[in-house]
Motif scaffolding. Sequence first.
Motif, PDB file in Angstrom:
ATOM      1  N   ARG A  29      -0.659  -6.621   7.767  1.00 61.82           N
ATOM      2  CA  ARG A  29      -0.819  -7.501   6.608  1.00 61.82           C
ATOM      3  C   ARG A  29       0.481  -7.602   5.814  1.00 61.82           C
ATOM      4  NH1 ARG A  29      -0.329 -10.502   3.701  1.00 61.82           N
ATOM      5  NH2 ARG A  29      -1.617 -11.515   2.128  1.00 61.82           N
TER       6      ARG A  29
ATOM      7  N   ASN B 177       2.294  -5.798  -5.470  1.00 63.94           N
ATOM      8  CA  ASN B 177       1.452  -6.593  -4.580  1.00 63.94           C
ATOM      9  C   ASN B 177       1.331  -5.940  -3.201  1.00 63.94           C
ATOM     10  OD1 ASN B 177      -0.113  -9.018  -4.819  1.00 63.94           O
ATOM     11  ND2 ASN B 177       1.111  -9.832  -3.144  1.00 63.94           N
ATOM     12  N   ASP B 178       2.432  -5.384  -2.710  1.00 64.15           N
ATOM     13  CA  ASP B 178       2.384  -4.702  -1.408  1.00 64.15           C
ATOM     14  C   ASP B 178       1.471  -3.476  -1.477  1.00 64.15           C
ATOM     15  OD1 ASP B 178       3.924  -6.522  -0.075  1.00 64.15           O
ATOM     16  OD2 ASP B 178       5.801  -5.394  -0.241  1.00 64.15           O
TER      17      ASP B 178
ATOM     18  N   ARG C 283      -1.133  -3.262  -3.464  1.00 66.98           N
ATOM     19  CA  ARG C 283      -2.484  -3.824  -3.515  1.00 66.98           C
ATOM     20  C   ARG C 283      -2.944  -4.276  -2.126  1.00 66.98           C
ATOM     21  NH1 ARG C 283      -2.873  -8.356  -5.996  1.00 66.98           N
ATOM     22  NH2 ARG C 283      -5.093  -8.094  -6.310  1.00 66.98           N
ATOM     23  N   LEU C 284      -2.038  -4.918  -1.378  1.00 69.85           N
ATOM     24  CA  LEU C 284      -2.393  -5.378  -0.031  1.00 69.85           C
ATOM     25  C   LEU C 284      -2.741  -4.187   0.863  1.00 69.85           C
ATOM     26  CD1 LEU C 284       0.383  -8.099   0.513  1.00 69.85           C
ATOM     27  CD2 LEU C 284      -2.077  -8.524   0.300  1.00 69.85           C
TER      28      LEU C 284
ATOM     29  N   ALA D  23      -6.123  -2.737  -0.261  1.00 71.22           N
ATOM     30  CA  ALA D  23      -7.199  -3.663   0.122  1.00 71.22           C
ATOM     31  C   ALA D  23      -7.485  -3.554   1.613  1.00 71.22           C
ATOM     32  CB  ALA D  23      -6.819  -5.091  -0.243  1.00 71.22           C
TER      33      ALA D  23
ATOM     34  N   VAL E  26     -11.118  -4.845   2.662  1.00 70.39           N
ATOM     35  CA  VAL E  26     -11.348  -6.106   1.945  1.00 70.39           C
ATOM     36  C   VAL E  26     -10.938  -7.284   2.836  1.00 70.39           C
ATOM     37  CG1 VAL E  26     -10.693  -7.526  -0.037  1.00 70.39           C
ATOM     38  CG2 VAL E  26     -11.021  -5.067  -0.312  1.00 70.39           C
TER      39      VAL E  26
ATOM     40  N   TYR F 178      -6.980   0.352  -6.866  1.00 72.42           N
ATOM     41  CA  TYR F 178      -6.856  -1.084  -6.562  1.00 72.42           C
ATOM     42  C   TYR F 178      -7.126  -1.903  -7.823  1.00 72.42           C
ATOM     43  CZ  TYR F 178      -7.658  -5.669  -4.505  1.00 72.42           C
ATOM     44  OH  TYR F 178      -7.593  -7.007  -4.232  1.00 72.42           O
TER      45      TYR F 178
ATOM     46  N   THR G 130      -4.382  -4.112  -9.808  1.00 71.54           N
ATOM     47  CA  THR G 130      -4.692  -5.538  -9.942  1.00 71.54           C
ATOM     48  C   THR G 130      -4.571  -5.972 -11.407  1.00 71.54           C
ATOM     49  OG1 THR G 130      -6.197  -5.466  -8.054  1.00 71.54           O
ATOM     50  CG2 THR G 130      -6.492  -7.306  -9.587  1.00 71.54           C
TER      51      THR G 130
END
Lengths: 211, 99
Positions: A90, A148-149, A151-152, A155, A160, A189, A193
């Motif tokens: 991802r 963001n990385d 969070r990715l 997830a 997710v 997370y 976020t």
Amino acid sequence: MARAFRATTRGYKADLESHERRLLSQLCADVITMLETRGKQLTGDDAPAGTDAEDDYAHFRRELAGLGDQIDGSDAAGGLAPPDDAALARLLPDASSDPQEAAQFRRLSESSLRESKLADLRAARMALEGEPVSLTEEQAPVFGRALNDVRLTLASRLGVEDEADAEQIHQMAKAGSAATTEALMAELYAFSTWLQETLFSAMLDVMPEDD
Amino acid sequence: MSSTAGSTLTHQETDLHLQGVINRPYQVVVWNDPVNLMSYVAWVFRSYFGHSKEKARELMLQVHHRGKAVVSSGAREKMERHVTAMHNYGLQATLEEAE
């Protein structure tokens, strides 16, 4: 209690508890390790005895998937296969829906993408040393990309795949038990976020109107 | 990758059809995912591509509701750079030949 990112006269700042900064920094470090490990695997720098079996198995799986990889991850046409790990895949996604095209693109661009992400994540860890966490206009997008990385990655680990899954994670975080690894990940997370949302809302607010 | 270098055709001799093939435009498609925030995606479209507030919001909503949006189109090499930049921001982007 953490206080969200807001715009200041010289960039943005947020007040975070020291354990919050430490946890976020640790998550950045985890993503750094994942990306570095991928890099070492591709350049053949890692061959500690303990990982041999795993590597053989990964190779076997790629063979089974018909990708015909060499041990370094390159395929017959000189392309590069995507990472087996879902979170890494991802972070370093295919650039084309055509697998062959994607493999060629990856061969040329993945290492520089990895290096950019590593630089962002390292800079974010530096920023997290400060209290309050303050970012200049230049540092804000860098910190945002790193967050963001993180969070990715969370997830992906939490499975997710659609918006319903994401909502479920937020509900789990709200329950706030943190009794299991999954519940703790869900809280992290939700926290990252929230932090990112406040940062980019502030950044959009101060962004000049269109020319 | 196609290139006109070494072609025996001079510019004047190149017919429109062939030129169309060589200079075929590519596009950057950004795909929806449940993790990237709407504010973040809108900010990336504005700051990176220089889209207006309205255009960035429209593209962001298109990604959100229809699952994908074409955010840029042009010469292949430039589009390749955009795709890598989108990946650096954590957006799922692919390079496609324009219809």
